[in-house]
Design an enzyme around this catalytic site. Structure first.
Site, short mmCIF file in Angstrom:
data_model
loop_
_atom_site.label_atom_id
_atom_site.label_comp_id
_atom_site.label_asym_id
_atom_site.label_seq_id
_atom_site.Cartn_x
_atom_site.Cartn_y
_atom_site.Cartn_z
N ASP A 186 -10.76 3.97 -1.38
CA ASP A 186 -11.42 2.91 -0.59
C ASP A 186 -12.93 2.85 -0.82
OD1 ASP A 186 -8.87 2.85 0.38
OD2 ASP A 186 -9.46 2.76 2.49
N ASP B 18 0.83 -1.21 0.00
CA ASP B 18 0.00 0.00 0.00
C ASP B 18 0.87 1.26 0.00
OD1 ASP B 18 -1.94 1.90 0.41
OD2 ASP B 18 -2.79 0.95 2.19
C1 GAL Z 1 -5.61 2.26 2.84
C2 GAL Z 1 -6.06 1.12 1.95
C3 GAL Z 1 -7.02 0.29 2.77
C4 GAL Z 1 -6.32 -0.24 4.01
C5 GAL Z 1 -5.72 0.92 4.81
C6 GAL Z 1 -4.83 0.44 5.95
O1 GAL Z 1 -4.73 3.04 2.13
O2 GAL Z 1 -6.67 1.62 0.81
O3 GAL Z 1 -7.51 -0.77 1.98
O4 GAL Z 1 -5.33 -1.16 3.64
O5 GAL Z 1 -4.93 1.75 3.99
O6 GAL Z 1 -4.30 1.48 6.71
#
Ligand code: GAL
Length: 491
Positions: free
Chosen positions: A305, A239
């Protein structure tokens, strides 16, 4: 007893007036006799460990057999788990059989030993939508156990993925990433999951920190991949988050700057003696679909998200996925994010998804048409009968897992109605007729399919109800009818 009562109430929902039937079940109960609900193809690299829990539904006890298993693989006949590894590249046709007191069934599985994994979109569970930063090993194990006891594993769901917040605040003296005290033994968890025929997923960032402020992998990539390999990790969600801090220091950010950290991780993953499904997560920036495959991604998030609001499902599902079909295929999938179904809450207390029953049928139908990874976001230890029924329709799952791997696109827009469709490997087609409006609409199915470009429509099946299509259908607001039919190709 309780389970039977819940099933009955859920099925009755389908015939009760709407006021009594918020969450009505459409999927008919699975027969007591064995039925194969799994993928037709499975990919693994030569020599990599294979773990495959045979997805047969039906009453237990069940006995399994597998003929023509290539050298290096064996079957646990009581549990129905194939494990081992195959050195020689090639295509192996394995003949599976399952038998119980009510009958027996055969199925064919094509095992492709070569360079490509994730030949069909990955399926499983991820901790984020339910537990957020409050995830723990205990909670992960509870969902894994429920994946099996609820029967979800009999439909092909097999990844158990820990998202953010498993990391300790500091690396050890050797620079090794440590789990925090909510995760006493990730290697043990991996071993236990593999023993159940399931797979373990982990999360990190190419930045110094993750989105949740936990440690990322920047400058420790090699060490971290080694650690994950030692723990038996089968899936990595990588990520962007903390890497954005570095990108901000650049005078101008190019696509190449975005690609670089992902390629670095791809190269390290490729050196591992196990298959680690690589999930690129950077919210679709820099048109990731145009380079995600080259960067080694088996899947890549195409958007920000998804949350359990209809507006988000509408925006991410119906608006943002248009035109992306050509970028996806076996081994490399567009990822519109995890399923917002069941008990969710992102760590702030669990609650039922705010999507209505029809919105959830739409969500799962569209994801199946999009050949999207099916990662369940809800806590499985609290799985209710409606959500189980929603996630266990083998005819819907077969669309998602179709080996041709052709993602659907929008083929017709007619007022509030949209038709999304895709070809399937047996020469037939799947389509969803969606009602995105606020009022129920009566729809002539053949007319809409014609409008979408199909002609000579032959036998047609309603996939949720698993019966022949009606000529006209009432589609509720935000609802869908999912179809499989024979026809001349769409435009
Ligand atoms: C976001 C991601 C989510 C989750 C989250 C965790 O950036 O899109 O799916 O993984 O971080 O902090």
């Amino acid at each position: 007893m309780l389970k039977r009562l819940l099933i009955l109430l859920c099925l009755l929902g389908g015939v009760l007036p709407v006021a009594f039937a918020q969450n009505y079940c459409l999927t008919p109960p699975a027969p007591a006799a064995p039925r194969y609900n799994g993928p037709a193809v499975l990919g693994a690299r030569p020599g990599s460990p294979i773990i495959f829990r045979l997805p047969f539904s039906g009453e237990r006890p069940m006995k399994f057999s597998a003929r023509r298993l290539p050298k290096g693989l064996s079957l646990n006949a009581a549990e129905g788990i194939i494990s081992g590894s195959v050195k020689k590249p090639g295509e192996y046709v394995v003949k599976l059989k399952a038998k119980n007191a009510s009958g027996s069934v055969k199925a064919k599985l094509i095992l492709k030993i070569g360079d490509t994994i994730a030949l069909t979109p990955p399926m499983g569970w991820n901790s984020w939508n339910c537990w957020g930063l409050e995830v723990s090993q205990e909670k992960v194990m509870a969902s894994a156990r429920a994946l099996i006891s609820s029967g979800l594993a009999d439909y092909g769901y097999c990844y158990i993925n820990i998202d953010d917040a498993w990391q300790a605040p500091d690396r050890d003296a050797d620079g090794k990433l440590q789990p925090n005290d909510r995760f006493p033994d990730i290697a043990g968890l991996g071993e236990w999951l593999h023993g159940q025929g399931l797979r373990l997923g982990i999360y990190s960032s190419p930045g110094a920190t993750t989105c949740g402020g936990y440690l990322g992998s920047l400058d420790y990539e090699e060490k971290d991949v080694q650690t994950w390999n030692d723990w038996g990790v089968d899936y990595l969600k990588y990520d962007l988050c903390g890497y954005r801090a570095y990108l901000k220091t650049l005078p101008e950010v190019t696509q190449a700057d975005h690609i670089k950290p992902y390629v670095k991780m791809k190269e390290l993953l490729a050196l591992q003696p196990r298959d680690i499904c690589y999930s690129i997560c950077q919210y679709g920036l820099m048109e990731v679909w145009t380079w995600g495959r080259e960067a080694g991604g088996n899947l890549w998030r195409t958007t920000g998200d998804l949350t359990d609001k209809w507006e988000r499902v509408h925006r991410i599902g119906f608006q943002k996925q248009r035109g992306l079909a050509g970028y996806s295929g076996p081994g490399h999938w567009n990822d519109p994010d995890m399923l917002v179904v069941g008990k969710v809450g992102w760590g702030e207390g669990l609650r039922d998804t705010r999507l209505t029953a029809d919105e959830q049928y739409t969500h799962v139908s569209l994801w199946a048409l999009l050949a999207a990874p099916l990662m369940i976001g809800g806590d499985l230890s609290l799985l209710d009968e409606f959500t189980r029924n929603l996630l266990c329709n083998h005819e819907i799952i077969a669309v998602d897992q179709d080996p041709l791997g052709k993602q659907a696109d929008c083929l017709l827009e007619d007022g509030a109605i949209q038709v999304w469709g895709r070809p399937l490997c047996d020469g037939s087609f799947a389509a969803g007729i969606f009602n995105l409006g606020e009022e129920a609409l009566s729809v002539d199915i053949i007319e809409k399919l014609k409008g979408a470009g199909w002609s000579g429509i032959g036998s047609c099946r309603d996939l949720w109800r698993q019966k022949p299509c009606p000529q006209t259908v009432n589609i509720p607001s935000h609802g869908v009818i999912m179809l499989k039919f024979n026809a001349m190709g769409a435009k």
